[in-house]
Design a protein around this motif. Structure first.
Motif, PDB file in Angstrom:
ATOM      1  N   VAL A  23       0.610  -1.612   0.040  1.00  0.00           N
ATOM      2  CA  VAL A  23       0.118  -0.023  -0.410  1.00  0.00           C
ATOM      3  C   VAL A  23       0.831   1.541   0.378  1.00  0.00           C
ATOM      4  CG1 VAL A  23      -1.845  -0.826   1.266  1.00  0.00           C
ATOM      5  CG2 VAL A  23      -0.074   0.002   2.261  1.00  0.00           C
ATOM      6  N   ARG A  24       0.468   2.514  -0.131  1.00  0.00           N
ATOM      7  CA  ARG A  24       1.203   3.713  -0.465  1.00  0.00           C
ATOM      8  C   ARG A  24      -0.114   4.814   0.657  1.00  0.00           C
ATOM      9  NH1 ARG A  24       3.017   5.910  -4.487  1.00  0.00           N
ATOM     10  NH2 ARG A  24       4.022   4.022  -5.405  1.00  0.00           N
ATOM     11  N   ILE A  25       0.337   5.363   1.182  1.00  0.00           N
ATOM     12  CA  ILE A  25      -0.502   6.068   2.510  1.00  0.00           C
ATOM     13  C   ILE A  25       0.490   7.525   3.308  1.00  0.00           C
ATOM     14  CG2 ILE A  25       0.693   4.553   4.481  1.00  0.00           C
ATOM     15  CD1 ILE A  25      -2.466   5.047   5.328  1.00  0.00           C
ATOM     16  N   VAL A  26      -0.572   8.632   2.717  1.00  0.00           N
ATOM     17  CA  VAL A  26       0.222   9.766   3.410  1.00  0.00           C
ATOM     18  C   VAL A  26       0.345   9.420   4.906  1.00  0.00           C
ATOM     19  CG1 VAL A  26      -0.036  12.075   3.638  1.00  0.00           C
ATOM     20  CG2 VAL A  26       0.421  10.698   1.338  1.00  0.00           C
ATOM     21  N   VAL A  27       0.535   9.823   6.229  1.00  0.00           N
ATOM     22  CA  VAL A  27       0.690   9.786   7.567  1.00  0.00           C
ATOM     23  C   VAL A  27       1.372  12.087   7.268  1.00  0.00           C
ATOM     24  CG1 VAL A  27       0.263   7.539   8.033  1.00  0.00           C
ATOM     25  CG2 VAL A  27       1.798   8.800   8.573  1.00  0.00           C
ATOM     26  N   GLY A  39       1.803   8.216  13.508  1.00  0.00           N
ATOM     27  CA  GLY A  39       1.156   9.603  12.750  1.00  0.00           C
ATOM     28  C   GLY A  39      -0.290   8.930  12.234  1.00  0.00           C
ATOM     29  N   LYS A  40      -1.024  10.618  11.766  1.00  0.00           N
ATOM     30  CA  LYS A  40      -2.147  10.459  11.416  1.00  0.00           C
ATOM     31  C   LYS A  40      -2.392  10.653  10.325  1.00  0.00           C
ATOM     32  CE  LYS A  40      -4.030  14.791  11.925  1.00  0.00           C
ATOM     33  NZ  LYS A  40      -4.324  16.176  12.643  1.00  0.00           N
ATOM     34  N   SER A  41      -3.463   9.772   9.213  1.00  0.00           N
ATOM     35  CA  SER A  41      -4.023   9.525   8.714  1.00  0.00           C
ATOM     36  C   SER A  41      -4.230  11.203   7.842  1.00  0.00           C
ATOM     37  CB  SER A  41      -4.567   8.199   7.876  1.00  0.00           C
ATOM     38  OG  SER A  41      -5.411   9.183   9.065  1.00  0.00           O
ATOM     39  N   ASP A  43      -7.618  11.141   7.233  1.00  0.00           N
ATOM     40  CA  ASP A  43      -8.796  10.881   6.784  1.00  0.00           C
ATOM     41  C   ASP A  43      -8.615  10.986   8.377  1.00  0.00           C
ATOM     42  OD1 ASP A  43      -7.729   8.480   7.358  1.00  0.00           O
ATOM     43  OD2 ASP A  43      -9.719   7.536   6.652  1.00  0.00           O
ATOM     44  N   GLU A  44      -7.552  11.269   9.701  1.00  0.00           N
ATOM     45  CA  GLU A  44      -7.449  11.703  10.670  1.00  0.00           C
ATOM     46  C   GLU A  44      -7.487  10.093  12.132  1.00  0.00           C
ATOM     47  OE1 GLU A  44      -7.445  15.129  11.879  1.00  0.00           O
ATOM     48  OE2 GLU A  44      -7.257  15.553   9.726  1.00  0.00           O
ATOM     49  N   SER A  45      -7.159   9.336  11.326  1.00  0.00           N
ATOM     50  CA  SER A  45      -6.539   8.286  11.931  1.00  0.00           C
ATOM     51  C   SER A  45      -5.789   8.261  12.249  1.00  0.00           C
ATOM     52  CB  SER A  45      -7.509   7.164  11.506  1.00  0.00           C
ATOM     53  OG  SER A  45      -9.360   6.951  11.355  1.00  0.00           O
ATOM     54  N   GLN A  46      -5.079   7.054  13.532  1.00  0.00           N
ATOM     55  CA  GLN A  46      -3.550   7.122  14.128  1.00  0.00           C
ATOM     56  C   GLN A  46      -3.183   5.913  13.405  1.00  0.00           C
ATOM     57  OE1 GLN A  46      -2.109   7.671  18.255  1.00  0.00           O
ATOM     58  NE2 GLN A  46      -1.870   4.818  17.860  1.00  0.00           N
ATOM     59  N   ILE A  47      -1.945   5.863  12.780  1.00  0.00           N
ATOM     60  CA  ILE A  47      -1.090   5.488  12.268  1.00  0.00           C
ATOM     61  C   ILE A  47      -0.356   5.013  12.834  1.00  0.00           C
ATOM     62  CG2 ILE A  47      -0.342   3.989   9.805  1.00  0.00           C
ATOM     63  CD1 ILE A  47      -3.296   3.915  10.199  1.00  0.00           C
ATOM     64  N   ILE A  48       0.005   3.300  13.142  1.00  0.00           N
ATOM     65  CA  ILE A  48       1.184   3.201  12.866  1.00  0.00           C
ATOM     66  C   ILE A  48       2.592   2.630  11.700  1.00  0.00           C
ATOM     67  CG2 ILE A  48       3.478   1.704  15.060  1.00  0.00           C
ATOM     68  CD1 ILE A  48       0.402   1.180  17.141  1.00  0.00           C
ATOM     69  N   VAL A  49       3.703   3.110  11.935  1.00  0.00           N
ATOM     70  CA  VAL A  49       4.379   2.660  11.017  1.00  0.00           C
ATOM     71  C   VAL A  49       6.104   1.642  11.603  1.00  0.00           C
ATOM     72  CG1 VAL A  49       5.510   3.545   8.553  1.00  0.00           C
ATOM     73  CG2 VAL A  49       3.585   4.418   9.282  1.00  0.00           C
ATOM     74  N   LYS A  50       5.874   0.978  10.698  1.00  0.00           N
ATOM     75  CA  LYS A  50       7.669   0.967  11.329  1.00  0.00           C
ATOM     76  C   LYS A  50       8.319   0.796  10.240  1.00  0.00           C
ATOM     77  CE  LYS A  50       4.567  -2.668  13.808  1.00  0.00           C
ATOM     78  NZ  LYS A  50       5.130  -4.605  14.126  1.00  0.00           N
ATOM     79  N   GLY A  51       9.748   0.830  11.144  1.00  0.00           N
ATOM     80  CA  GLY A  51      10.921   0.465   9.601  1.00  0.00           C
ATOM     81  C   GLY A  51      10.988   1.860   9.668  1.00  0.00           C
ATOM     82  N   LEU A  52      10.693   3.559   9.725  1.00  0.00           N
ATOM     83  CA  LEU A  52       9.966   4.739   9.327  1.00  0.00           C
ATOM     84  C   LEU A  52      11.400   5.131  10.144  1.00  0.00           C
ATOM     85  CD1 LEU A  52       8.949   6.157   7.533  1.00  0.00           C
ATOM     86  CD2 LEU A  52       8.368   7.028   8.871  1.00  0.00           C
ATOM     87  N   SER A  53      12.454   5.714   9.178  1.00  0.00           N
ATOM     88  CA  SER A  53      13.528   6.985   9.827  1.00  0.00           C
ATOM     89  C   SER A  53      12.979   7.476  10.451  1.00  0.00           C
ATOM     90  CB  SER A  53      14.173   7.257   8.917  1.00  0.00           C
ATOM     91  OG  SER A  53      15.430   7.624   8.750  1.00  0.00           O
ATOM     92  N   SER A  54      13.687   7.721  12.063  1.00  0.00           N
ATOM     93  CA  SER A  54      12.843   8.776  12.677  1.00  0.00           C
ATOM     94  C   SER A  54      13.807  10.133  12.619  1.00  0.00           C
ATOM     95  CB  SER A  54      14.136   8.651  13.805  1.00  0.00           C
ATOM     96  OG  SER A  54      15.579   8.450  14.039  1.00  0.00           O
ATOM     97  N   GLN A  55      13.899  10.193  11.236  1.00  0.00           N
ATOM     98  CA  GLN A  55      14.546  11.606  10.592  1.00  0.00           C
ATOM     99  C   GLN A  55      14.184  12.258   9.884  1.00  0.00           C
ATOM    100  OE1 GLN A  55      17.708  10.033   7.559  1.00  0.00           O
ATOM    101  NE2 GLN A  55      18.679   9.564   8.775  1.00  0.00           N
ATOM    102  N   ASN A  60       5.658  16.344   9.879  1.00  0.00           N
ATOM    103  CA  ASN A  60       5.223  16.851   8.193  1.00  0.00           C
ATOM    104  C   ASN A  60       5.103  15.570   7.845  1.00  0.00           C
ATOM    105  OD1 ASN A  60       7.896  18.821   8.307  1.00  0.00           O
ATOM    106  ND2 ASN A  60       8.778  17.619   6.859  1.00  0.00           N
ATOM    107  N   TYR A  61       3.991  15.642   6.606  1.00  0.00           N
ATOM    108  CA  TYR A  61       3.654  14.779   6.120  1.00  0.00           C
ATOM    109  C   TYR A  61       4.896  14.159   5.395  1.00  0.00           C
ATOM    110  CZ  TYR A  61      -0.759  17.371   6.722  1.00  0.00           C
ATOM    111  OH  TYR A  61      -1.740  18.290   7.447  1.00  0.00           O
ATOM    112  N   VAL A  62       4.602  12.174   5.225  1.00  0.00           N
ATOM    113  CA  VAL A  62       5.288  11.413   5.046  1.00  0.00           C
ATOM    114  C   VAL A  62       4.676  10.312   4.707  1.00  0.00           C
ATOM    115  CG1 VAL A  62       7.668  11.762   6.750  1.00  0.00           C
ATOM    116  CG2 VAL A  62       5.606  10.254   6.307  1.00  0.00           C
ATOM    117  N   GLU A  63       4.889   9.951   2.943  1.00  0.00           N
ATOM    118  CA  GLU A  63       4.512   8.953   2.118  1.00  0.00           C
ATOM    119  C   GLU A  63       5.142   8.104   2.141  1.00  0.00           C
ATOM    120  OE1 GLU A  63       2.493   8.315  -2.378  1.00  0.00           O
ATOM    121  OE2 GLU A  63       4.542   8.320  -2.486  1.00  0.00           O
TER     122      GLU A  63
END
Length: 107
Positions: A23-27, A39-41, A43-55, A60-63
């Protein structure tokens, strides 16, 4: 460009339909612990992204492109930092089109 395994455009509402798939999502990043971000999707829901750099700076918004592990968790493969501004309404409309009437154009 690898088109053999496309990533579906999703927001939190449709993410449960793609568990185990790419999938691809913006949070919008709310916090990071080094191993995952919360992060916040769009559509205003909480999303957890594992393995994403802490940089990625908070707010900020990330795809993120990765595998949906659950209805609110994604294991990231790659990400793009979109900065501090992003049109969440347009992205949600894109998700509706990509998972509705025009699905065949996107997958």
């Amino acid at each position: 460009m690898d088109t053999s395994n496309p990533a579906a455009f999703v927001n939190a509402q449709v993410l449960p339909n793609f568990i185990g798939k790419k999938v691809r999502i913006v949070v919008q990043v709310n916090q990071s612990d080094g191993a995952a971000i919360t992060g916040k999707s769009t559509d205003e829901s909480q999303i957890i992204v594992k393995g994403l750099s802490s940089q990625v700076p908070v707010l900020n918004y990330v795809e993120v492109i990765g595998i949906a592990e659950s209805s609110n968790t994604i294991r990231a493969e790659i990400f793009t930092d979109f900065g501090a501004t992003f049109d969440v309404n347009s992205y949600n409309q894109l998700c509706q089109l990509a998972n509705g009437e025009f699905r065949s154009l996107f997958l």
